[in-house]
Design an enzyme around this catalytic site. Structure first.
Site, PDB file in Angstrom:
ATOM      1  NE  ARG A 106      14.014 159.430 -28.387  1.00 17.71           N
ATOM      2  CZ  ARG A 106      14.438 160.273 -27.446  1.00 17.71           C
ATOM      3  NH1 ARG A 106      15.600 160.845 -27.560  1.00 17.71           N
ATOM      4  NH2 ARG A 106      13.668 160.543 -26.416  1.00 17.71           N
ATOM      5  NE  ARG A 135      20.183 164.601 -29.686  1.00 15.72           N
ATOM      6  CZ  ARG A 135      19.959 164.619 -28.387  1.00 15.72           C
ATOM      7  NH1 ARG A 135      20.439 165.600 -27.664  1.00 15.72           N
ATOM      8  NH2 ARG A 135      19.268 163.660 -27.813  1.00 15.72           N
ATOM      9  NE  ARG A 189      16.946 170.510 -32.301  1.00 15.28           N
ATOM     10  CZ  ARG A 189      16.712 171.794 -32.036  1.00 15.28           C
ATOM     11  NH1 ARG A 189      16.470 172.644 -33.007  1.00 15.28           N
ATOM     12  NH2 ARG A 189      16.718 172.226 -30.788  1.00 15.28           N
ATOM     13  CG  ASP A 194       9.264 164.062 -27.277  1.00 16.27           C
ATOM     14  OD1 ASP A 194      10.424 163.675 -27.509  1.00 16.27           O
ATOM     15  OD2 ASP A 194       8.791 164.115 -26.118  1.00 16.27           O
ATOM     16  CE1 TYR A 238      10.759 163.518 -18.828  1.00 18.90           C
ATOM     17  CE2 TYR A 238       9.421 161.616 -19.434  1.00 18.90           C
ATOM     18  CZ  TYR A 238      10.654 162.240 -19.356  1.00 18.90           C
ATOM     19  OH  TYR A 238      11.778 161.600 -19.780  1.00 18.90           O
TER      20      TYR A 238
HETATM   21  O1  CP3 Z   1      13.307 157.968 -34.238  1.00 16.91           O
HETATM   22  C1  CP3 Z   1      12.646 158.229 -33.218  1.00 16.91           C
HETATM   23  O2  CP3 Z   1      12.455 157.382 -32.322  1.00 16.91           O
HETATM   24  C2  CP3 Z   1      12.138 159.625 -33.121  1.00 16.91           C
HETATM   25  C3  CP3 Z   1      10.875 159.883 -32.405  1.00 16.91           C
HETATM   26  C4  CP3 Z   1      10.976 160.055 -30.895  1.00 16.91           C
HETATM   27  C5  CP3 Z   1      11.495 161.198 -30.202  1.00 16.91           C
HETATM   28  N1  CP3 Z   1      11.231 161.039 -28.876  1.00 16.91           N
HETATM   29  C6  CP3 Z   1      12.138 162.364 -30.801  1.00 16.91           C
HETATM   30  C7  CP3 Z   1      13.076 163.144 -29.981  1.00 16.91           C
HETATM   31  C8  CP3 Z   1      10.485 159.185 -29.933  1.00 16.91           C
HETATM   32  C9  CP3 Z   1       9.879 157.808 -30.131  1.00 16.91           C
HETATM   33  C10 CP3 Z   1      10.643 159.834 -28.665  1.00 16.91           C
HETATM   34  C11 CP3 Z   1      10.163 159.245 -27.406  1.00 16.91           C
HETATM   35  C12 CP3 Z   1      10.454 159.882 -26.128  1.00 16.91           C
HETATM   36  N2  CP3 Z   1      10.608 161.225 -25.854  1.00 16.91           N
HETATM   37  C13 CP3 Z   1      10.557 159.186 -24.897  1.00 16.91           C
HETATM   38  C14 CP3 Z   1      10.356 157.719 -24.719  1.00 16.91           C
HETATM   39  C15 CP3 Z   1      11.575 156.937 -25.066  1.00 16.91           C
HETATM   40  C16 CP3 Z   1      12.711 157.138 -24.094  1.00 16.91           C
HETATM   41  O3  CP3 Z   1      13.701 157.745 -24.498  1.00 16.91           O
HETATM   42  O4  CP3 Z   1      12.594 156.658 -22.969  1.00 16.91           O
HETATM   43  C17 CP3 Z   1      10.836 160.139 -23.889  1.00 16.91           C
HETATM   44  C18 CP3 Z   1      11.057 159.855 -22.413  1.00 16.91           C
HETATM   45  C19 CP3 Z   1      10.852 161.429 -24.502  1.00 16.91           C
HETATM   46  C20 CP3 Z   1      11.062 162.745 -23.847  1.00 16.91           C
HETATM   47  C21 CP3 Z   1      12.261 163.442 -24.390  1.00 16.91           C
HETATM   48  N3  CP3 Z   1      12.339 163.995 -25.636  1.00 16.91           N
HETATM   49  C22 CP3 Z   1      13.490 163.639 -23.741  1.00 16.91           C
HETATM   50  C23 CP3 Z   1      13.815 163.158 -22.335  1.00 16.91           C
HETATM   51  C24 CP3 Z   1      14.308 164.352 -24.621  1.00 16.91           C
HETATM   52  C25 CP3 Z   1      15.672 164.946 -24.345  1.00 16.91           C
HETATM   53  C26 CP3 Z   1      16.721 163.922 -24.191  1.00 16.91           C
HETATM   54  C27 CP3 Z   1      17.028 163.216 -25.454  1.00 16.91           C
HETATM   55  O5  CP3 Z   1      16.934 161.969 -25.490  1.00 16.91           O
HETATM   56  O6  CP3 Z   1      17.402 163.886 -26.425  1.00 16.91           O
HETATM   57  C28 CP3 Z   1      13.588 164.527 -25.824  1.00 16.91           C
HETATM   58  C29 CP3 Z   1      14.075 165.177 -27.069  1.00 16.91           C
HETATM   59  C30 CP3 Z   1      13.946 164.409 -28.341  1.00 16.91           C
HETATM   60  N4  CP3 Z   1      12.851 163.698 -28.735  1.00 16.91           N
HETATM   61  C31 CP3 Z   1      14.932 164.322 -29.352  1.00 16.91           C
HETATM   62  C32 CP3 Z   1      14.383 163.540 -30.389  1.00 16.91           C
HETATM   63  C33 CP3 Z   1      15.024 163.172 -31.709  1.00 16.91           C
HETATM   64  C34 CP3 Z   1      16.297 165.011 -29.325  1.00 16.91           C
HETATM   65  C35 CP3 Z   1      16.204 166.116 -30.289  1.00 16.91           C
HETATM   66  C36 CP3 Z   1      17.380 167.014 -30.417  1.00 16.91           C
HETATM   67  O7  CP3 Z   1      17.964 167.431 -29.402  1.00 16.91           O
HETATM   68  O8  CP3 Z   1      17.680 167.320 -31.572  1.00 16.91           O
END
Ligand code: CP3
Length: 350
Positions: free
Chosen positions: A26, A30, A39, A76, A153
Site C-alpha cells: 500500500r 491515502r 482520488r 485491487d 470476500y
Molecule cells: O500501493 C499499493 O499497494 C496499491 C495497490 C493495492 C490496493 N489494494 C489499492 C487499494 C493493493 C496491493 C491492494 C490489495 C488488497 N486489497 C488486499 C490485500 C492486502 C491487504 O490489505 O491485506 C485486500 C484485502 C484488498 C481489499 C480492499 N481494498 C480493502 C479491504 C479495502 C478497504 C480498506 C482499505 O485498506 O482501504 C480496499 C480499498 C483500497 N485498495 C484502497 C487502495 C489504495 C483504499 C482506497 C481509498 O479509500 O482511497
C-alpha cells in the site's frame, strides 16, 4: 544502455546485493496528499481503478517521493470477483461490499474465470502504462489475491469480520467450496499470467485471510489452490513465470509448506518475531505498520531489529507486515526508507 539487474530481482534470485531492497505494501494510498487529490477526481474508487492513466499516476506517486526498489500496479485484489459479476462497491469508511455475495452451490456453479484481456483489460493497460512510465528505474510488481482470500470476500460479501459465512461454506458445502476455489485458482493464474505478459516483472499473491484457518484447514482450503495456481503459471505466463512472492497474514504458521510451493519468496506479517533457521526461502517483511505512528528514533531501532531478524535468510526484501496505515505522516516514511538504506549497506557485495 545495459543496466545492472535490479536489487529486488537479485534478492529474489538469491544473488548478492549491496543493500536490502525495499518497497511497502500500500505504498500508493491515502497517507499521500497527492493520492488524496487524485482520488478526489473520482466519486467511486472502482472508477479510479478502471482508469489506467490515473492508476499509473497513483503507482508512480510514492516513487517520486522515495527511492523505493519496486512499484506495484495500482489496482485491487477484488477486481476478479467484480469481473465475475459480484458487483463491487467501496463504501466510504466501511471497506468493500459485494452486491451479490455467493450463498448457494448454484451460484457457484454458474461462475467462470474472467478472460483478463476481455474483462480486466483496464488492469493490463495499467500494467503496460506503469511499466513504460518506470523506464526500467525499478521493477513492477503485478498481483492478485489468493483463491482462498478471494473466496472469503465473495461468500461473505464484505470484509471486516471473521468471515462466518465463508467458513460455514467450507464446513457445510465442501463440494461447492472446492468448485469455487478451483475456479478462482484458474482465474488468479490467468490474471497473474496476463500481468506478466503485459510487463509485470515480479508477481505477488496476497493471502490476507489465510490466518482465519487452522493448520489443517489451511492446507486443504488455501495451500492446495495456491499450488494449483502456481502450477498453471508457466502456461498462463506463456513461458518462464516471473518470481512470485506469496504474502500470508498468519504469524508464520504455514511457512514451511509455502517455502516448498514453488514461490521465490514468502511475505510475512509483523507477528513473526523469529526466523526459523531451517527455512530455505527468501523472506519479505515485516516491520509493524504501527511503528509508522511513532517517532524517528523508535522507527530506526525497529528497522535494525527487522534487518537482524532476517540476516540469516537466503534473501530479505524489506517491507511492512501489512499495508501503510492511512494516517501515516509521509515524513516518517522517508525516515523509514533512509534508515533501511543506510543500515543495510553491505559495501563488500557486488
Ligand atoms: O500501493 C499499493 O499497494 C496499491 C495497490 C493495492 C490496493 N489494494 C489499492 C487499494 C493493493 C496491493 C491492494 C490489495 C488488497 N486489497 C488486499 C490485500 C492486502 C491487504 O490489505 O491485506 C485486500 C484485502 C484488498 C481489499 C480492499 N481494498 C480493502 C479491504 C479495502 C478497504 C480498506 C482499505 O485498506 O482501504 C480496499 C480499498 C483500497 N485498495 C484502497 C487502495 C489504495 C483504499 C482506497 C481509498 O479509500 O482511497
Amino acid at each position: 544502455m545495459p543496466h545492472p539487474e535490479h536489487l529486488l530481482l537479485r534478492s529474489l534470485a538469491r544473488q548478492p546485493v549491496e543493500r536490502t531492497p525495499l518497497w511497502l505494501m500500500r505504498q500508493a494510498g491515502r497517507y499521500l496528499p497527492e493520492y488524496r487529490a487524485l482520488r478526489g477526481s473520482f466519486s467511486q474508487l472502482t472508477e479510479f481503478f478502471r482508469s489506467p492513466q490515473a492508476a499509473c499516476e497513483a503507482a508512480m506517486q510514492p516513487l517520486a517521493r522515495y527511492p523505493l526498489d519496486a512499484a506495484i500496479v495500482f489496482s485491487d485484489i477484488l477486481t476478479i470477483p467484480d469481473a465475475m459479476g459480484l458487483g463491487l462497491k467501496f463504501l466510504s469508511g466501511e471497506g468493500p461490499r459485494f452486491e451479490h455475495p455467493l450463498r448457494t452451490a448454484r451460484q457457484i456453479r454458474a461462475l467462470a474465470p474472467p478472460d483478463p484481456e476481455q474483462e480486466l483489460g483496464y488492469v493490463l493497460e495499467a500494467v503496460r502504462m506503469t511499466r513504460q512510465a518506470l523506464a526500467e528505474r525499478v521493477p513492477l510488481i503485478g498481483f492478485t489475491g489468493s483463491p482462498w482470500t478471494l473466496a472469503a470476500y465473495m461468500v461473505e460479501g464484505r470484509g471486516g469480520n471473521n468471515f462466518p459465512h465463508a467458513r460455514a461454506l467450507l464446513r457445510e458445502q465442501p463440494q461447492a467450496a472446492e468448485q469455487l476455489l478451483d475456479t478462482l485458482a484458474t482465474a488468479v493464474a490467468l490474471l497473474l499470467g496476463a500481468q506478466a505478459q503485459a510487463g509485470a516483472q515480479v508477481l505477488q499473491i496476497f493471502d490476507s485471510w489465510g490466518g482465519l484457518l487452522s493448520d489443517e484447514e489451511y492446507r486443504r482450503w488455501s495451500l492446495e489452490y495456491l499450488h494449483r495456481t502456481i502450477a498453471a503459471l508457466p502456461t498462463t505466463c506463456g513461458g518462464k513465470p516471473p518470481p512470485l512472492i506469496v504474502f500470508v497474514r498468519d504469524g508464520g504458521r504455514s511457512l514451511t509448506q509455502l517455502a516448498a510451493s514453488g514461490c521465490a519468496a514468502v511475505g510475512v506479517d509483523e507477528q513473526l518475531s523469529h526466523w526459523p533457521p531451517e527455512l530455505d526461502i527468501v523472506v519479505q517483511g515485516n516491520l509493524d505498520p504501527a511503528l509508522l505512528s511513532t517517532d524517528p528514533k523508535q522507527l530506526d531501532i525497529a528497522v535494525d531489529t527487522v534487518l537482524k531478524r532476517f540476516a540469516n535468510a537466503p534473501g530479505h526484501i524489506f517491507n511492512l507486515g501489512h499495508g501503510v496505515p492511512p494516517p501515516t505522516d509521509p515524513a516518517l516514511v522517508e525516515v523509514l526508507v533512509d534508515s533501511v538504506r543506510q543500515r543495510s549497506q553491505r559495501p563488500s557485495a557486488h
